[in-house]
Design a protein around this motif. Sequence first.
Motif, PDB file in Angstrom:
ATOM      1  N   THR A  58     -13.862  58.169 -23.245  1.00  0.00           N
ATOM      2  CA  THR A  58     -14.545  56.910 -23.138  1.00  0.00           C
ATOM      3  C   THR A  58     -15.602  56.939 -22.049  1.00  0.00           C
ATOM      4  O   THR A  58     -15.420  57.460 -20.971  1.00  0.00           O
ATOM      5  N   ASP A  59     -16.744  56.313 -22.350  1.00  0.00           N
ATOM      6  CA  ASP A  59     -17.716  56.013 -21.321  1.00  0.00           C
ATOM      7  C   ASP A  59     -17.292  54.710 -20.683  1.00  0.00           C
ATOM      8  O   ASP A  59     -16.361  54.059 -21.105  1.00  0.00           O
ATOM      9  N   ASP A  60     -18.026  54.244 -19.678  1.00  0.00           N
ATOM     10  CA  ASP A  60     -17.634  53.072 -18.936  1.00  0.00           C
ATOM     11  C   ASP A  60     -18.297  51.860 -19.553  1.00  0.00           C
ATOM     12  O   ASP A  60     -19.475  51.870 -19.840  1.00  0.00           O
ATOM     13  N   SER A  61     -17.541  50.763 -19.704  1.00  0.00           N
ATOM     14  CA  SER A  61     -18.115  49.577 -20.309  1.00  0.00           C
ATOM     15  C   SER A  61     -17.386  48.350 -19.838  1.00  0.00           C
ATOM     16  O   SER A  61     -16.207  48.384 -19.549  1.00  0.00           O
TER      17      SER A  61
ATOM     18  N   VAL B  34     -13.162  47.047 -16.390  1.00  0.00           N
ATOM     19  CA  VAL B  34     -14.049  48.154 -16.697  1.00  0.00           C
ATOM     20  C   VAL B  34     -13.244  49.372 -17.096  1.00  0.00           C
ATOM     21  O   VAL B  34     -12.371  49.818 -16.349  1.00  0.00           O
TER      22      VAL B  34
ATOM     23  N   TRP C 258     -22.166  48.281 -17.591  1.00  0.00           N
ATOM     24  CA  TRP C 258     -23.310  48.164 -18.507  1.00  0.00           C
ATOM     25  C   TRP C 258     -23.806  46.735 -18.575  1.00  0.00           C
ATOM     26  O   TRP C 258     -24.971  46.491 -18.812  1.00  0.00           O
TER      27      TRP C 258
ATOM     28  N   GLY D  81     -21.124  50.410 -25.292  1.00  0.00           N
ATOM     29  CA  GLY D  81     -21.757  50.752 -24.024  1.00  0.00           C
ATOM     30  C   GLY D  81     -23.255  50.944 -24.188  1.00  0.00           C
ATOM     31  O   GLY D  81     -23.845  50.525 -25.176  1.00  0.00           O
TER      32      GLY D  81
ATOM     33  N   ASP E 103     -24.132  56.192 -25.944  1.00  0.00           N
ATOM     34  CA  ASP E 103     -22.702  56.032 -26.126  1.00  0.00           C
ATOM     35  C   ASP E 103     -22.388  55.710 -27.581  1.00  0.00           C
ATOM     36  O   ASP E 103     -22.785  54.662 -28.092  1.00  0.00           O
TER      37      ASP E 103
ATOM     38  N   ARG F 285     -11.475  49.762 -29.048  1.00  0.00           N
ATOM     39  CA  ARG F 285     -12.728  50.527 -29.036  1.00  0.00           C
ATOM     40  C   ARG F 285     -12.558  51.800 -29.853  1.00  0.00           C
ATOM     41  O   ARG F 285     -11.519  52.453 -29.800  1.00  0.00           O
TER      42      ARG F 285
ATOM     43  N   THR G 181     -14.589  55.474 -30.524  1.00  0.00           N
ATOM     44  CA  THR G 181     -15.631  56.331 -29.974  1.00  0.00           C
ATOM     45  C   THR G 181     -15.744  57.604 -30.793  1.00  0.00           C
ATOM     46  O   THR G 181     -14.728  58.221 -31.139  1.00  0.00           O
TER      47      THR G 181
END
Length: 227
Positions: A2-5, A24, A34, A93, A106, A119, A121
């Motif tokens: 995961t990226d940060d969101s 977050v 974001w 994101g 993302d 989520r 991804t």
Amino acid sequence: MTDDSVVADTGTKGAAGQVVTALVLVGGAIALVWGLGGVGDSPARDEKPAACNAAKETDAPEYPALCAALNRPDLPTLLGTPTEHVSVAQSGGGPFTFPDGTKMYDASAQVQLGPVNVRITDNRNLSVQDVASFAKPPALPTSVLGRAAATYADHTMAIAFSTNGKSTSGPGGIARHLVVAKDPKAGGGSFELTIWRQDTALPDETALFRIAEQVLPTVRGWVAGEA
């Protein structure tokens, strides 16, 4: 991975005025925020579930297909929240800019149903093993639909923004992840499902498996067949 969101709820605290509390998802050592756009409360019971937000220039090309696959009519039942409606369905994101100026978008989509967020991804070329290597505590191997998979958990970060421009941060709740190989031979990247909550309850890990079994075979990039 995961990226940060930001996946937030809002509230009012004390005499400082309105405070926005964001949970977050931390996908690395540094938490990036974001933004708070698109996050809201659950709709009234007689309202229709939210449709996926239109793709923006900053969204990855994979976003529309990911959101369409995740935002399905039976998602509340799969999630274990049959009385909830999807209140938000959006990109997960924004772009990440590398030191050389290049950008990576993302490839994710996320939905909110009441206090629960889900989520999906597209980890592109990262295998299940690649993603699991970042997990602390270590990821646990498993299988989904006859192919390699792994589960792991981490903490969200709670960030409070006040009207005077100041912010505070601290540990948030638990986020649970399920990473599944796109290809039966465990090559060609992976998909990842993540679930976390905006309240104090623990996310239901079994819901990740129910969602994975129904959603992943419908996602573009999934390779049919078993190992």
